[in-house]
Design a protein around this motif. Structure first.
Motif, short mmCIF file in Angstrom:
data_model
loop_
_atom_site.label_atom_id
_atom_site.label_comp_id
_atom_site.label_asym_id
_atom_site.label_seq_id
_atom_site.Cartn_x
_atom_site.Cartn_y
_atom_site.Cartn_z
N LEU A 253 35.87 51.31 41.39
CA LEU A 253 34.79 50.72 42.18
C LEU A 253 34.32 49.39 41.59
O LEU A 253 34.06 48.42 42.31
CB LEU A 253 33.62 51.70 42.26
N VAL A 254 34.21 49.34 40.27
CA VAL A 254 33.81 48.09 39.63
C VAL A 254 34.89 47.03 39.83
O VAL A 254 34.59 45.85 40.10
CB VAL A 254 33.54 48.32 38.13
N LEU A 255 36.15 47.41 39.73
CA LEU A 255 37.23 46.47 39.96
C LEU A 255 37.23 45.97 41.41
O LEU A 255 37.54 44.81 41.68
CB LEU A 255 38.57 47.11 39.62
N ALA A 256 36.89 46.84 42.34
CA ALA A 256 36.80 46.41 43.73
C ALA A 256 35.74 45.33 43.89
O ALA A 256 35.94 44.35 44.62
CB ALA A 256 36.49 47.61 44.63
N ALA A 257 34.62 45.49 43.19
CA ALA A 257 33.56 44.49 43.28
C ALA A 257 34.00 43.16 42.67
O ALA A 257 33.79 42.10 43.26
CB ALA A 257 32.30 45.01 42.57
N VAL A 258 34.62 43.21 41.49
CA VAL A 258 34.99 41.96 40.83
C VAL A 258 36.15 41.27 41.56
O VAL A 258 36.21 40.03 41.62
CB VAL A 258 35.33 42.22 39.35
N CYS A 259 37.06 42.04 42.14
CA CYS A 259 38.19 41.44 42.85
C CYS A 259 37.79 40.88 44.20
O CYS A 259 38.60 40.17 44.82
CB CYS A 259 39.30 42.48 43.03
N SER A 260 36.62 41.18 44.68
CA SER A 260 36.13 40.57 45.91
C SER A 260 35.25 39.36 45.64
O SER A 260 34.68 38.80 46.59
CB SER A 260 35.35 41.61 46.74
#
Length: 449
Positions: A253-260
């Motif tokens: 979930l954190v990676l989804a935020a940073v990759c967006s």
């Protein structure tokens, strides 16, 4: 009953050579702190002389004074009180004063205006991209989630000092960065994945060390003038901390935020997968990757559907130097120098960039990181390669991997553990001093035979 005289081996005070008196750790010496702050002051003092940007000149003047005062405090006051006071003075001079002055006077780098405009556009039309940009300032080279940091400005407006402070995108970028560092540290403590230092060497307290990191030019300058890379850095730290703690869903979930936020954050998925594979197994790594890709797709897809051409032009073509307008990111890094040679140079830079990425990916497969610091170093190396060989880049981008490596060493203070015993080494209790004496024991009960 016969008695025999027995001589026990004796270790006297004259024959024991104890370890030398412990020296003061390097980070605890006044000279170290004073020298460090003086070097930071010299670095900051160069901006008013060499920079053509008003924001950089203001920051350099204030930070140079703050760092110089911190050096004087470090050398003048004794003990730990000097360190805390010096850090506080540096934070005031390099962060608080210039940030408040720049925010209240409405001065910032163009990135701040871009984020705030994209937040307004996101509320008005559902996508942060202008359909027909006419100048460089109209481009939004970020992924859609970056616009969320500009929404407060659109909500509170620009009337009054309170509205300026609450709405400025730099404040929210800094808040995300600090919140992520704090959350990552709490997660590491809860999961007990941070290594316990071997021995009893004194260490700089984590809070003081992080305060020094924030007050340093690596963080203080971007925090005051732009702040655009700080949320990306903080979220990368938090994602790696989640992966090191064996939490694939939370890391995803954190990676989804940073990759967006920016496309340059996507290598973090591969590093987190490699770390989770070492910590929790292949299934956890795949779960993390699936969550990250699915979450990032959900955040990016609406804007991609509403304005596909504008998004491709502004997010992909423009930052790589292939857009209709030239990018202002023109630092003389190897990739940029190659791209300036023409189409052949641009393709050569892209080819080297791909080769560098493949080399880092191969290292992840051949020798995956097993703990937080190794993962942060691998991600930092990948980002350094990307920023150095990209057809368009800035020296300021290099602060992101440096901060990542520095924070990982503060959060995971590992020390090498000797793998083999030293021949002839005595246990610690062997150095006890035993007074010289003679004893007698009955024959056949442990005496000489």
């Amino acid at each position: 009953m016969r008695f025999r005289r027995v001589e026990y081996p004796v270790t006297t005070a004259d024959t024991v050579t104890g370890p030398p008196a412990p020296s003061l750790p390097w980070w605890s010496r006044r000279s170290t702190w004073a020298t460090g702050w003086l070097l930071a002051a010299l670095w900051a003092a160069a901006f008013p002389v060499l920079s053509s940007l008003g924001t950089h000149r203001l920051w350099g003047t204030s930070a140079a004074l703050g760092y110089s005062a911190a050096a004087a405090v470090s050398y003048g006051l004794p003990g730990p009180r000097a360190r805390r006071a010096a850090v506080a003075v540096a934070l005031v001079g390099a962060v608080v004063v210039p940030l408040v002055l720049l925010v209240l006077t409405g001065r910032a780098q163009s990135e701040v205006d871009v984020i705030e405009r994209s937040g307004r556009l996101l509320l008005e039309q559902g996508t942060p991209y202008l359909s027909h940009p006419h100048k460089v300032a109209d481009y939004t080279p970020y992924l859609p989630a970056m616009a969320l940091l500009g929404i407060p400005k659109a909500l509170v407006g620009d009337h009054g000092w309170a509205a300026r402070l609450l709405g400025d995108a730099r404040i929210w970028c800094a808040a995300v960065f600090l919140l992520c560092l704090h959350s990552a540290r709490l997660m590491l403590r809860h999961s007990r994945v941070a290594a316990t230092p071997t021995g009893r060497r004194a260490r700089l307290p984590y809070g003081t060390a992080v305060a020094v990191l924030i007050a340093s030019p690596l963080v203080a300058l971007p925090l005051c003038v732009s702040g655009v890379d700080l949320p990306l850095t903080g979220l990368c730290c938090l994602a790696l901390a989640m992966a090191a703690g064996g939490r694939p869903a939370a890391a995803g979930l954190v990676l989804a935020a940073v990759c967006s936020l920016k496309w340059t954050a996507w290598p973090a998925i591969a590093v987190a997968m490699a770390l989770l594979g070492s910590v929790a197994g292949r299934r956890a790594a795949l779960r993390c990757a699936g969550t990250a890709v699915a979450g990032a797709t959900l955040l990016i897809l609406p804007s991609a559907v509403l304005s596909p051409a504008a998004m491709v032009e502004q997010v992909l073509a423009f930052p790589t130097g292939r857009g209709d307008l030239p990018t202002p990111a023109a630092s003389p890094l190897p990739g940029r120098l190659l791209a300036d040679l023409g189409s052949a140079g641009w393709y050569a830079a892209v080819g080297l960039l791909i080769c560098g990425g493949l080399a880092v990916a191969a290292s992840l497969v051949h020798r995956p990181p097993a703990h937080l610091r190794a993962a942060a170093d691998r991600l930092a190396i990948g980002l350094l390669v990307a920023f150095t060989l990209a057809p368009a880049g800035r020296f300021g981008y290099l602060a992101l991997p440096l901060v990542l490596m520095g924070w990982a060493r503060l959060a995971d203070p590992r020390e090498p553990v000797p793998s083999r015993k030293v021949r002839g080494a005595r246990p610690a209790h062997a150095a006890l001093v035993v007074p010289s004496r003679r004893s007698y024991a009955p024959a056949g009960t442990g005496g000489e035979r």
